[in-house]
Each structure stands twice: as C-alpha cells, then as structure tokens.
Design a protein around this motif. Sequence first.
Motif, PDB file in Angstrom:
ATOM      1  N   MET A  26       0.844  -1.178   0.000  1.00 16.94           N
ATOM      2  CA  MET A  26       0.000   0.000   0.000  1.00 16.94           C
ATOM      3  C   MET A  26       0.883   1.232   0.000  1.00 16.94           C
ATOM      4  O   MET A  26       1.845   1.325   0.730  1.00 16.94           O
ATOM      5  CB  MET A  26      -0.884   0.003   1.246  1.00 16.94           C
ATOM      6  CG  MET A  26      -1.703   1.265   1.374  1.00 16.94           C
ATOM      7  SD  MET A  26      -2.790   1.254   2.805  1.00 16.94           S
ATOM      8  CE  MET A  26      -1.651   1.736   4.080  1.00 16.94           C
ATOM      9  N   LYS A  27       0.573   2.181  -0.851  1.00 20.36           N
ATOM     10  CA  LYS A  27       1.269   3.452  -0.850  1.00 20.36           C
ATOM     11  C   LYS A  27       0.306   4.511  -0.342  1.00 20.36           C
ATOM     12  O   LYS A  27      -0.713   4.783  -0.938  1.00 20.36           O
ATOM     13  CB  LYS A  27       1.739   3.817  -2.257  1.00 20.36           C
ATOM     14  CG  LYS A  27       2.483   5.133  -2.283  1.00 20.36           C
ATOM     15  CD  LYS A  27       3.352   5.188  -3.499  1.00 20.36           C
ATOM     16  CE  LYS A  27       4.051   6.485  -3.729  1.00 20.36           C
ATOM     17  NZ  LYS A  27       4.474   7.267  -2.664  1.00 20.36           N
ATOM     18  N   SER A  77      -0.230   8.499   1.265  1.00 22.56           N
ATOM     19  CA  SER A  77       0.388   9.815   1.297  1.00 22.56           C
ATOM     20  C   SER A  77       0.929  10.062   2.694  1.00 22.56           C
ATOM     21  O   SER A  77       0.532   9.397   3.652  1.00 22.56           O
ATOM     22  CB  SER A  77      -0.638  10.886   0.920  1.00 22.56           C
ATOM     23  OG  SER A  77      -1.512  11.127   1.991  1.00 22.56           O
ATOM     24  N   ASP A 130      -5.228  13.508  -2.160  1.00 26.49           N
ATOM     25  CA  ASP A 130      -4.144  12.533  -2.238  1.00 26.49           C
ATOM     26  C   ASP A 130      -4.567  11.249  -1.521  1.00 26.49           C
ATOM     27  O   ASP A 130      -3.945  10.830  -0.550  1.00 26.49           O
ATOM     28  CB  ASP A 130      -2.870  13.121  -1.605  1.00 26.49           C
ATOM     29  CG  ASP A 130      -1.634  12.285  -1.892  1.00 26.49           C
ATOM     30  OD1 ASP A 130      -1.666  11.456  -2.825  1.00 26.49           O
ATOM     31  OD2 ASP A 130      -0.637  12.458  -1.154  1.00 26.49           O
ATOM     32  N   PRO A 183      -5.087   7.386  -0.570  1.00 22.42           N
ATOM     33  CA  PRO A 183      -4.141   6.268  -0.663  1.00 22.42           C
ATOM     34  C   PRO A 183      -4.357   5.461  -1.937  1.00 22.42           C
ATOM     35  O   PRO A 183      -5.485   5.212  -2.345  1.00 22.42           O
ATOM     36  CB  PRO A 183      -4.478   5.416   0.561  1.00 22.42           C
ATOM     37  CG  PRO A 183      -5.200   6.319   1.482  1.00 22.42           C
ATOM     38  CD  PRO A 183      -5.899   7.327   0.631  1.00 22.42           C
ATOM     39  N   ARG A 184      -3.264   5.080  -2.560  1.00 21.62           N
ATOM     40  CA  ARG A 184      -3.298   4.198  -3.719  1.00 21.62           C
ATOM     41  C   ARG A 184      -2.994   2.802  -3.188  1.00 21.62           C
ATOM     42  O   ARG A 184      -1.890   2.538  -2.723  1.00 21.62           O
ATOM     43  CB  ARG A 184      -2.263   4.646  -4.751  1.00 21.62           C
ATOM     44  CG  ARG A 184      -2.614   5.998  -5.370  1.00 21.62           C
ATOM     45  CD  ARG A 184      -1.526   6.518  -6.283  1.00 21.62           C
ATOM     46  NE  ARG A 184      -0.281   6.820  -5.612  1.00 21.62           N
ATOM     47  CZ  ARG A 184      -0.047   7.911  -4.870  1.00 21.62           C
ATOM     48  NH1 ARG A 184      -0.998   8.790  -4.679  1.00 21.62           N
ATOM     49  NH2 ARG A 184       1.128   8.117  -4.318  1.00 21.62           N
ATOM     50  N   LEU A 185      -3.980   1.935  -3.258  1.00 23.85           N
ATOM     51  CA  LEU A 185      -3.867   0.658  -2.577  1.00 23.85           C
ATOM     52  C   LEU A 185      -3.213  -0.438  -3.418  1.00 23.85           C
ATOM     53  O   LEU A 185      -3.033  -1.537  -2.945  1.00 23.85           O
ATOM     54  CB  LEU A 185      -5.242   0.227  -2.079  1.00 23.85           C
ATOM     55  CG  LEU A 185      -5.853   1.237  -1.100  1.00 23.85           C
ATOM     56  CD1 LEU A 185      -7.274   0.850  -0.753  1.00 23.85           C
ATOM     57  CD2 LEU A 185      -5.021   1.377   0.151  1.00 23.85           C
ATOM     58  N   GLY A 186      -2.865  -0.146  -4.651  1.00 22.03           N
ATOM     59  CA  GLY A 186      -2.118  -1.080  -5.493  1.00 22.03           C
ATOM     60  C   GLY A 186      -2.682  -2.485  -5.465  1.00 22.03           C
ATOM     61  O   GLY A 186      -3.814  -2.721  -5.853  1.00 22.03           O
ATOM     62  N   ALA A 235      -6.146  -3.181  -4.109  1.00 27.01           N
ATOM     63  CA  ALA A 235      -7.338  -2.582  -4.725  1.00 27.01           C
ATOM     64  C   ALA A 235      -8.489  -3.580  -4.669  1.00 27.01           C
ATOM     65  O   ALA A 235      -8.327  -4.756  -4.971  1.00 27.01           O
ATOM     66  CB  ALA A 235      -7.039  -2.169  -6.160  1.00 27.01           C
ATOM     67  N   SER A 272     -11.281   0.748  -0.094  1.00 28.58           N
ATOM     68  CA  SER A 272     -11.354   1.896  -0.993  1.00 28.58           C
ATOM     69  C   SER A 272     -12.173   3.014  -0.366  1.00 28.58           C
ATOM     70  O   SER A 272     -12.923   2.801   0.587  1.00 28.58           O
ATOM     71  CB  SER A 272     -11.973   1.478  -2.336  1.00 28.58           C
ATOM     72  OG  SER A 272     -13.302   1.015  -2.141  1.00 28.58           O
ATOM     73  N   SER A 323     -16.074  13.238  -7.674  1.00 32.15           N
ATOM     74  CA  SER A 323     -15.086  12.832  -6.674  1.00 32.15           C
ATOM     75  C   SER A 323     -15.530  13.268  -5.280  1.00 32.15           C
ATOM     76  O   SER A 323     -16.397  14.137  -5.117  1.00 32.15           O
ATOM     77  CB  SER A 323     -13.721  13.454  -7.001  1.00 32.15           C
ATOM     78  OG  SER A 323     -13.744  14.851  -6.730  1.00 32.15           O
TER      79      SER A 323
END
Length: 131
Positions: free
Chosen positions: A1-2, A4, A39, A41-44, A47, A51, A64
């Motif tokens: 997980m990436k 911010s 920003d 989180p991008r859960l890669g 996913a 979410s 959004s």
Amino acid sequence: MKASPSTRIYATSITHTRTSPMRHRFTNRSHTWLVDLDDLPRLGALAGLASFESRDHLGTPERSLRQNLDTFLATQGVDLDGGRILMLTMPRVLGTVFNPISVYWCHTPDGGLACNVVEVHNTYGDRHAYL
C-alpha cells in the motif's frame, strides 16, 4: 500500500445504544483512516480490498469526494479556494461499508482551518451533513 504522508490509521471503537422501543446496544472495533481528499491512498495490490468511494459519502457517485464536498460547502457559502481537506472515515472493505460518521477538516490555502463538516449515516440508511 502506498499512502500519502498525511494518511493515518487509528484503532477505534464505535458504540451504538438504542433505548426504545427495545433496549439494544452494540460495540464494533475497527480502524478509521485520516486521508487527504486530494491525495487518497493508492492501494495497489490491495485494490478492491479497501477503498474510498463517492457513493459512500455526501453528493453524487459520479463526482469525486473532493468535488462533492466543495459543492456542499458552496451551498453553505464556503469557498476553500483549493485549500486542503482531510477526511476521517472508514473505508469500504471487501465491497462492504460500515461508516456511521465521517469528519472533514477544511482548510484555507494558507493552512488555516476554515470549517469542519460532520457527515452522519444512521441505522435507517439516511445521510446528513452538518457544517
């Protein structure tokens, strides 16, 4: 997980008590996330597991989270002029959402706190936002 640098995850307990028509009480332990609406989180690889989706919050699913909150604020006479918004909420997990409350900290471009918004989801499926 990436995530911010502003993303934080907090262990939480949510307690609900109803006194009528029958007394009922429950407590759920969970995790609540503090995220920046600009920003998320991008859960890669995760996913689909967790979410943050517009359909789970105020406004319309086609926009959004940020657009929906800016629209709500505009109806209240508030313009953040692009300032930062932090949201404390529970993510949708494995396609399911249990999110009784979301809190938004809305900042001006210089970092000052402009306002807070509290969004409450009740047990009847209603959603209410309070400035």
